[in-house]
Scaffold this active site. Structure first.
Site, PDB file in Angstrom:
ATOM      1  N   HIS A 141      -8.329   0.530  18.924  1.00  0.00           N
ATOM      2  CA  HIS A 141      -7.805   1.680  18.179  1.00  0.00           C
ATOM      3  C   HIS A 141      -8.950   2.469  17.553  1.00  0.00           C
ATOM      4  CE1 HIS A 141      -4.840   4.025  16.143  1.00  0.00           C
ATOM      5  NE2 HIS A 141      -5.177   3.616  14.943  1.00  0.00           N
ATOM      6  N   GLY A 175       1.762   4.526   3.801  1.00  0.00           N
ATOM      7  CA  GLY A 175       2.840   3.692   3.255  1.00  0.00           C
ATOM      8  C   GLY A 175       4.018   4.541   2.814  1.00  0.00           C
ATOM      9  N   ARG A 231     -12.590   4.738   5.783  1.00  0.00           N
ATOM     10  CA  ARG A 231     -14.062   4.772   5.870  1.00  0.00           C
ATOM     11  C   ARG A 231     -14.568   6.021   5.164  1.00  0.00           C
ATOM     12  NH1 ARG A 231     -16.781   3.669  11.613  1.00  0.00           N
ATOM     13  NH2 ARG A 231     -18.929   4.245  11.198  1.00  0.00           N
ATOM     14  N   ARG A 251     -19.453   0.688   9.621  1.00  0.00           N
ATOM     15  CA  ARG A 251     -18.225   0.011  10.026  1.00  0.00           C
ATOM     16  C   ARG A 251     -18.186  -1.410   9.441  1.00  0.00           C
ATOM     17  NH1 ARG A 251     -16.643   0.017  16.267  1.00  0.00           N
ATOM     18  NH2 ARG A 251     -15.771   2.047  15.813  1.00  0.00           N
ATOM     19  N   GLY A 272       0.858  -1.188   0.000  1.00  0.00           N
ATOM     20  CA  GLY A 272       0.000   0.000   0.000  1.00  0.00           C
ATOM     21  C   GLY A 272       0.893   1.237   0.000  1.00  0.00           C
ATOM     22  N   ARG A 309       0.779  10.653  20.217  1.00  0.00           N
ATOM     23  CA  ARG A 309      -0.124  11.808  20.328  1.00  0.00           C
ATOM     24  C   ARG A 309      -0.308  12.211  21.790  1.00  0.00           C
ATOM     25  NH1 ARG A 309      -4.126   9.524  15.627  1.00  0.00           N
ATOM     26  NH2 ARG A 309      -3.168  10.717  13.934  1.00  0.00           N
TER      27      ARG A 309
HETATM   28  N1  APR Z   1      -2.855  -4.312  -2.683  1.00  0.00           N
HETATM   29  C1  APR Z   1      -2.014  -3.276  -2.548  1.00  0.00           C
HETATM   30  N2  APR Z   1      -2.424  -2.023  -2.280  1.00  0.00           N
HETATM   31  C2  APR Z   1      -3.724  -1.803  -2.182  1.00  0.00           C
HETATM   32  C3  APR Z   1      -4.671  -2.842  -2.308  1.00  0.00           C
HETATM   33  C4  APR Z   1      -4.191  -4.143  -2.585  1.00  0.00           C
HETATM   34  N3  APR Z   1      -5.023  -5.177  -2.727  1.00  0.00           N
HETATM   35  N4  APR Z   1      -5.903  -2.293  -2.156  1.00  0.00           N
HETATM   36  C5  APR Z   1      -5.732  -0.988  -1.910  1.00  0.00           C
HETATM   37  N5  APR Z   1      -4.424  -0.682  -1.937  1.00  0.00           N
HETATM   38  C6  APR Z   1      -3.776   0.620  -1.770  1.00  0.00           C
HETATM   39  C7  APR Z   1      -4.521   1.769  -2.397  1.00  0.00           C
HETATM   40  O1  APR Z   1      -4.332   1.804  -3.797  1.00  0.00           O
HETATM   41  C8  APR Z   1      -3.883   2.961  -1.694  1.00  0.00           C
HETATM   42  O2  APR Z   1      -2.805   3.500  -2.431  1.00  0.00           O
HETATM   43  O3  APR Z   1      -3.686   0.970  -0.409  1.00  0.00           O
HETATM   44  C9  APR Z   1      -3.377   2.367  -0.353  1.00  0.00           C
HETATM   45  C10 APR Z   1      -4.007   2.983   0.875  1.00  0.00           C
HETATM   46  O4  APR Z   1      -3.558   4.275   0.938  1.00  0.00           O
HETATM   47  P1  APR Z   1      -4.488   5.536   1.319  1.00  0.00           P
HETATM   48  O5  APR Z   1      -5.810   5.397   0.661  1.00  0.00           O
HETATM   49  O6  APR Z   1      -3.676   6.763   1.068  1.00  0.00           O
HETATM   50  O7  APR Z   1      -4.743   5.334   2.869  1.00  0.00           O
HETATM   51  P2  APR Z   1      -3.783   5.712   4.079  1.00  0.00           P
HETATM   52  O8  APR Z   1      -4.146   7.060   4.583  1.00  0.00           O
HETATM   53  O9  APR Z   1      -2.381   5.435   3.723  1.00  0.00           O
HETATM   54  O10 APR Z   1      -4.289   4.686   5.157  1.00  0.00           O
HETATM   55  C11 APR Z   1      -3.909   3.346   5.089  1.00  0.00           C
HETATM   56  O11 APR Z   1      -5.137   2.914   7.105  1.00  0.00           O
HETATM   57  O12 APR Z   1      -6.916   4.080   7.926  1.00  0.00           O
HETATM   58  C12 APR Z   1      -6.482   2.878   7.409  1.00  0.00           C
HETATM   59  O13 APR Z   1      -8.005   1.437   6.364  1.00  0.00           O
HETATM   60  C13 APR Z   1      -7.283   2.613   6.161  1.00  0.00           C
HETATM   61  O14 APR Z   1      -6.375   1.133   4.579  1.00  0.00           O
HETATM   62  C14 APR Z   1      -6.261   2.415   5.092  1.00  0.00           C
HETATM   63  C15 APR Z   1      -4.921   2.483   5.787  1.00  0.00           C
END
Ligand code: APR
Length: 310
Positions: free
Chosen positions: A177, A15, A84, A90, A10, A153
């Site tokens: 969390h 990430g 979300r 949820r 991700g 925090r």
């Molecule tokens: N494989 C790899 N990456 C994926 C997949 C998958 N199957 N599905 C989704 N992604 C990627 C998305 O393309 C996106 O780039 O995961 C990334 C999540 O990044 P953001 O949307 O920017 O979310 P972020 O703020 O980084 O939060 C990460 O934390 O709050 C939780 O559930 C929320 O999954 C989120 C995580």
């Protein structure tokens, strides 16, 4: 000896922040993956090109073509998922992210059987539990990042309120969390051993606890997007503890098997984090109110687990 490998699944906001902080530590080569073509490749190049100035020469690899490059990782961080969205329940979030997490676990675990897995995808405690159940790995090697962020925090707000360096403020947040259900342990918060409750009137300490609970929400309201910089730093605190076997005491969501009087649940508790992942779960002395809050937190997580289709 080759540097250890850390894979981040991700390449979204968290990430990328994680890769950024981690590169600066120069302790691991980094693989960044995502399903969005070009995104992880571009992010990896962007961070790599800061190396000559920032002074790191670890290798960053970005890939949207599957999981081959993650093979043999010492630590795998899973941030893949969706946040979300307005109007989403949820349960709907659980369904969607559980699907993503199952797929990712199926792909990464066989390639890094000896790795330590750190989960970030929300709802955190439910996703950590799912990862444990689906992966078949020993519970020591599955950790959820929850308390590391909530704790940094809490320490930040305490230090501001007290007018002292954050370095001298020690505190911990355990439990689920989520805003409402996390348990900031005010009774144990201290400044170089001096209990914070002897330094602040109860209402001001309560206000700091309340702000900690809303720590994530406050940021989201301001910038219309979840925070990511502190979340990345929190993940790197955990990654470093594993790679360098630091045995850091960090509250993490882990599978409980009798600790804190609970079984068959993942929830935030203080953990000694080292090379093996969970080296030991520590028993923190809680006040009656904190114990009640923890019990309420457990109930909320159990409700979430009930909607996981395992
Ligand atoms: N494989 C790899 N990456 C994926 C997949 C998958 N199957 N599905 C989704 N992604 C990627 C998305 O393309 C996106 O780039 O995961 C990334 C999540 O990044 P953001 O949307 O920017 O979310 P972020 O703020 O980084 O939060 C990460 O934390 O709050 C939780 O559930 C929320 O999954 C989120 C995580």
């Amino acid at each position: 000896m080759a540097r250890p490998k850390v894979s981040i699944i991700g390449a979204g906001a968290v990430g990328t922040a994680t890769a950024h902080w981690l590169a600066q530590k120069s302790i691991a080569d980094i693989v960044l993956t995502d399903i969005i073509e070009g995104l992880p490749e571009g992010k990896a190049l962007d961070i790599q090109q800061a190396g000559p100035i920032a002074g790191f020469d670890v290798r960053l690899t970005g890939t949207s073509r599957g999981y081959e490059d993650t093979a043999g990782s010492a630590v795998i961080v899973i941030t893949a998922g969706i946040p979300r969205k307005p109007g989403m329940t949820r349960e709907q979030l659980i369904d969607t992210n559980a699907g993503i997490l199952r797929h990712v676990i199926d792909q990464v675990v066989p390639r890094s059987r000896n790795g330590v897995f750190i989960i970030l995808t929300n709802p955190l405690d439910a996703m950590t539990y799912l990862a444990y159940k689906v992966s078949g790995l020993p519970r020591e090697r599955i950790l959820g990042q929850s308390g590391a962020l909530d704790t940094t925090r809490f320490r930040t707000f305490l230090a501001t309120e007290l007018g002292v360096s954050v370095s001298d403020v020690d505190a911990m947040v355990i439990g689920a969390h989520t805003d409402k259900d996390m348990v900031p342990l005010a009774s144990l918060a201290n400044v170089r051993g001096i209990p914070v409750r002897t330094m602040l009137p109860p209402e001001r300490l309560e206000a700091v606890v309340a702000r900690t609970r809303r720590g994530g929400a406050e940021i989201t309201e301001l910038m219309k997007q979840s925070g990511f910089t502190a979340a990345g730093a929190a993940l790197v605190e955990m990654i470093e503890a594993v790679l360098l076997d630091r045995r850091r005491v960090i509250p993490c969501s882990v599978y409980l098997d009798g600790e804190y009087g609970q079984r068959d649940i993942c929830i935030g508790v203080p953990v000694i984090v080292g090379a093996g992942g969970v080296e030991r779960i520590l028993d923190a002395p809680l006040t009656d109110a904190e114990r009640q809050a923890f019990t309420a937190s457990v109930a909320v997580v159990r409700e979430m687990l009930a909607s996981l289709k395992l």
